[in-house]
Design an enzyme around this catalytic site. Structure first.
Site, PDB file in Angstrom:
ATOM      1  N   CYS A 205       0.835  -1.210   0.000  1.00  0.00           N
ATOM      2  CA  CYS A 205       0.000   0.000   0.000  1.00  0.00           C
ATOM      3  C   CYS A 205       0.867   1.257   0.000  1.00  0.00           C
ATOM      4  O   CYS A 205       0.465   2.291  -0.522  1.00  0.00           O
ATOM      5  CB  CYS A 205      -0.953  -0.004   1.179  1.00  0.00           C
ATOM      6  SG  CYS A 205      -0.167   0.285   2.784  1.00  0.00           S
ATOM      7  N   HIS A 390      -0.900   1.515   7.794  1.00  0.00           N
ATOM      8  CA  HIS A 390      -1.346   1.724   6.414  1.00  0.00           C
ATOM      9  C   HIS A 390      -0.960   3.124   5.960  1.00  0.00           C
ATOM     10  O   HIS A 390      -0.897   4.058   6.774  1.00  0.00           O
ATOM     11  CB  HIS A 390      -2.864   1.544   6.352  1.00  0.00           C
ATOM     12  CG  HIS A 390      -3.400   1.290   4.982  1.00  0.00           C
ATOM     13  ND1 HIS A 390      -2.964   0.244   4.183  1.00  0.00           N
ATOM     14  CD2 HIS A 390      -4.347   1.930   4.258  1.00  0.00           C
ATOM     15  CE1 HIS A 390      -3.633   0.267   3.048  1.00  0.00           C
ATOM     16  NE2 HIS A 390      -4.465   1.282   3.056  1.00  0.00           N
ATOM     17  N   ASN A 410      -7.431   6.478   0.672  1.00  0.00           N
ATOM     18  CA  ASN A 410      -6.935   5.122   0.920  1.00  0.00           C
ATOM     19  C   ASN A 410      -6.550   4.510  -0.425  1.00  0.00           C
ATOM     20  O   ASN A 410      -7.383   4.466  -1.341  1.00  0.00           O
ATOM     21  CB  ASN A 410      -8.043   4.295   1.583  1.00  0.00           C
ATOM     22  CG  ASN A 410      -7.579   2.898   1.984  1.00  0.00           C
ATOM     23  OD1 ASN A 410      -6.599   2.379   1.453  1.00  0.00           O
ATOM     24  ND2 ASN A 410      -8.289   2.299   2.915  1.00  0.00           N
TER      25      ASN A 410
END
Length: 812
Positions: A205, A390, A410
């Site tokens: 990510c 994250h 995100n």
């Protein structure tokens, strides 16, 4: 690719993409077939008939009045034929069974191995005495020999997914976009946007976050791809910055594919999988670090530096983040207005779902948690729509009527979004506030938060200072007992602010025990002799704290204001440890004319290296530095490819660099099969590119229920007369399959009224057996302008032919 039923009849939806097809059968009976339109589900059905007079067909299993059949993704299967009074239907579904997946994967693997063999054959016919075959060298040979490129330095095999010391590789197959895409693959489709990015199954990510941030500047993303691409042979070149040094990485377009969905298992475009830039950057990044497994989990600041090369700072390095969050918001708003790239990170551990940013995106070491504390933290974040450990992109920073808001994304790009104050469904939004920030509601991973919530839920981040117009100068050196063998000497003629950095070899992907797995403490100082004195007038240390500390990190950056002077500035890099190690110095120069000269020096006075200067203030020119030659790079604003030179002086106006990147196909008709005949002549009206993608449900011609299929192409005029000057074109044959994957591309020069005749054959030891054919005119394809493309399935006809050919047509 979209599945279509291969049997005609009355179609009824049973459940969740499973259809029943009923057609007229023999003697007044009915033929029942089943069609599974799902790309990733297997159905198991049981029909219980009353008063059946039925014949089970093909793979159907009969047990009294019950008939059972399994239907795999995309399949159409005959079920039963005959008569009955009534029927009860039961079905369940789930992931396809392992045997079917393995068979499907093996069919594709055979095709890939044939491509590898074709490239190795080219290498055998063009041997190098030193046996060194770089990816770029092999790519050039593939162009010369009209052969689809396979990167022999990063083969489409399990070892590229994960090396032995990185754990077990997942069971993915490798396919080219031309095979799995419904539309013509291309690098970019329309505009480049953050919402293009779908992370996939790899825990990277942080890289997706960096790519999403970079995609806010489409020109920067396009600059990553050097001009020398040969997509028709699967050759792509991506510019990345590793260890502080620009590298152009040559890759093929074979991507890891989920055998169920037949789409890339890792990063891809969410809505348009035929747009390739996301997948190809990720593959180049994986190759640069050794494998896909090597790029799991990381720091978005590092990834941004690798993609764009710009300097960055972490929040933890900035005093306002530690001491004054209010003033830090103002600083972020200023950075956002100046088009800096900002990333945020949540706390956690690498065991968190979607692990990515280490320690909150590089915010510094977080306190270690017990397993129970980790689970509690994950649940706490999940409850508000966030994920621990994250990386997120900070897109906008706004102050509207004293409400401080941040728009955040995100990289998963789905409905996993913040659900608290100022979220999509928050009742705080008024029409005025919506207009002020251009608010839109969508399950796209993008959401708004107030600043108070940002500092509560995020524990750090980074800021990349984007400068499109700066010239990047990079100088390679080595530490000898902690001091450099190259010192940069700057002659300044105009005042300027200068970003600079020092870079060590990245520890990512290195095997255990490698000497570069740990970063040493590094300090960079700007030193100047003052007339009439022997010591320093100005000394600047990397970082913004200015206290002369050593920075133990992969990349360290600093800023300095330089004023014109007759005395030069010496840029000194020092390592805290007594160590032998390579390094790179970087400079980001807004106006190269501010320097009258930049040169490189070293020492020859015989003083032990460790004592030449310690601390930096002890250095002065009486140590008799002499001019030396150094290796350096220039990346000019107008260039995509870095210019690499060696010399004693920096030349800011060098001739175009001689690189090994230029690839000029000898023919406008490259073919993917090494042994395919020559392409059609180019004296006709237009060029038609035909990709024979695959075959489906072909007729079995060999004992054992398989065939060895291949396809031939012949061109006829509108009267049905074959052109004598256009040779027959042919794919390679693939052994033991009824669902071959060729992915081979051919070129024909055609008139709209020309007829294309394709025949499918079973290769035998002596001769061949017909498996069906199809014919059609060029104009029936509906392609009218250059660049028009169409994907189409053509049914095979004649004799006992079954199945279809999946074809892709592009007009040029």
């Amino acid at each position: 690719m979209l599945a279509v039923p291969t049997i005609k009849g009355e179609r009824t939806l049973l459940t969740n993409g499973l259809y029943q097809i009923v057609a007229d059968g023999a003697e007044g009976g009915k033929l029942i077939a089943l069609f599974n339109s799902n790309p990733d589900l297997q159905f198991n059905v049981v029909f219980e008939f009353t008063e059946p007079i039925l014949n089970p067909l093909a793979h159907t299993k009969a047990d009294g009045t019950k008939y059972a059949l399994s239907i795999y993704p995309g399949e159409t299967k005959e079920f039963v034929s005959g008569k009955y009074r009534s029927v009860k239907k039961q079905y369940n579904f789930g992931a396809p069974d392992k045997a079917w997946l393995d068979k499907r994967t093996q069919e594709v693997d055979k095709s890939v191995e044939l491509e590898i063999a074709a490239v190795k054959d080219v290498l055998q016919r063009n041997p190098r005495a030193d046996k060194k075959y770089s990816a770029d060298y092999v790519a050039n040979l593939c162009v010369d020999n009209h052969t689809a490129f396979v990167d022999v330095t990063f083969l489409p095999r399990a070892s590229s997914l994960a090396r032995d010391f990185e754990g077990k590789a997942p069971s993915y197959m490798w396919m080219r976009p031309v095979v799995y895409c419904k539309e013509q693959p291309c690098l970019f489709v329309n505009s480049i946007e953050p919402n293009d990015i779908d992370q996939g199954q790899l825990g990277d990510c942080y890289l997706m976050c960096a790519m999403a941030c970079a995609s806010e500047y489409p020109a920067l993303v396009k600059d990553l791809f050097s001009p020398q691409q040969v997509p028709q042979l699967g050759i792509y070149r991506v510019r990345l910055c590793k260890n502080g040094w620009w590298q152009v990485t040559t890759i093929d377009d074979l991507l890891p594919i989920n055998p169920v969905t037949r789409l890339p298992a890792y990063a891809k475009n969410r809505e348009e999988p035929h747009e390739l830039w996301v997948s190809l950057i990720e593959k180049a990044y994986a190759k640069l670090y050794g494998s896909y497994a090597a790029i799991r989990a990381g720091d978005p600041a590092h990834a941004l530096a690798d993609l764009l090369g710009f300097p960055f700072e972490r929040f933890s390095q900035l005093a306002q983040w530690q001491n004054d969050k209010d003033s830090f918001f103002e600083y972020l708003m200023q950075c956002n207005a100046e088009n800096c790239i900002i990333a945020l990170g949540t706390p956690g551990s690498e065991s968190s779902p979607g692990s990515g940013a280490t320690s909150g995106g590089g915010a510094g070491a977080a306190p270690k948690l017990t397993e129970e504390e980790k689970r509690a933290q994950q649940e706490k974040y999940k409850a508000v729509g966030l994920t621990t450990n994250h990386a997120f992109s900070l897109l906008k920073v706004r102050n509207v009527n004293n409400v401080r808001l941040c728009q955040i994304r995100n990289p998963w790009g789905n409905d996993v979004e913040w659900n608290g104050a100022w979220s999509d469904d928050s009742n705080l939004w008024t029409p005025e506030m919506m207009d002020a920030v251009n608010f839109t509601k969508a399950d796209d991973g993008t959401f708004w938060m107030c600043w108070e919530d940002v500092i509560q839920w995020f524990d750090g981040g980074s800021i990349a200072y984007v400068n499109h117009t700066a010239t990047q100068l990079r100088v390679a050196g080595n530490f000898d007992q902690g001091v450099p063998d190259v010192i940069v000497k700057l002659h300044v003629s105009k005042p300027l602010f200068l970003w600079f950095g020092c870079h060590q070899r990245d520890s990512r992907g290195l095997v255990a025990g490698d000497k570069d797995q740990k970063y040493c403490g590094v300090q960079v100082s700007f030193v100047q002799d003052k007339p009439g004195a022997s010591n320093v007038t100005k000394s600047v240390v990397l970082g913004t704290n200015g206290n002369g500390s050593y920075q133990s990190s992969r990349d360290t950056f600093g800023r300095i204001e330089l004023t014109p002077s007759e005395q030069p500035y010496y840029v000194l890099a020092q390592a805290f440890q007594d160590i032998q190690k390579s390094f790179v110095l970087s400079f980001f120069i807004e106006d190269p004319s501010a320097f009258s000269k930049i040169s490189f020096v070293s020492f020859t006075d015989g003083t032990p290296a460790k004592k030449r200067y310690n601390p930096a203030s002890a250095f002065h020119s009486s140590f008799a530095p002499v001019q030396v030659s150094a290796q350096y790079q220039l990346l000019l604003p107008q260039n995509k490819v870095p210019i690499e030179q060696t010399g004693e002086l920096v030349n800011f106006s060098p001739p175009l660099a001689k690189t090994n990147l230029t690839v000029k196909p000898k023919s406008s008709a490259p073919q993917t099969a090494a042994a395919a005949p020559a392409a059609a002549p180019s004296n006709r009206k237009s060029k038609l590119y035909i990709t024979i993608v695959s075959g489906k449900d072909l007729v079995a011609k060999d004992i054992g229920g398989t065939s060895d299929p291949y396809v031939t192409i012949n061109l006829y005029d509108e009267k049905g007369k074959r052109y004598p000057d256009v040779p027959e074109l042919s794919t390679r044959f693939i052994k033991n399959t009824l669902n071959p994957v060729w992915g081979e591309k051919f070129t024909l020069s055609v008139y709209p009224t020309d007829i294309i005749f394709m025949e499918c054959w079973d290769k035998d030891l002596f001769g061949r057996d017909a498996m069906g054919s199809c014919r059609f005119t060029v104009q029936s394809l509906g392609l009218t302008a250059a660049g028009d493309a169409k994907r189409e399935a053509k049914a095979l006809k004649g004799g006992d032919a079954t199945g279809e050919l999946e074809l892709l047509f592009t007009l040029s």
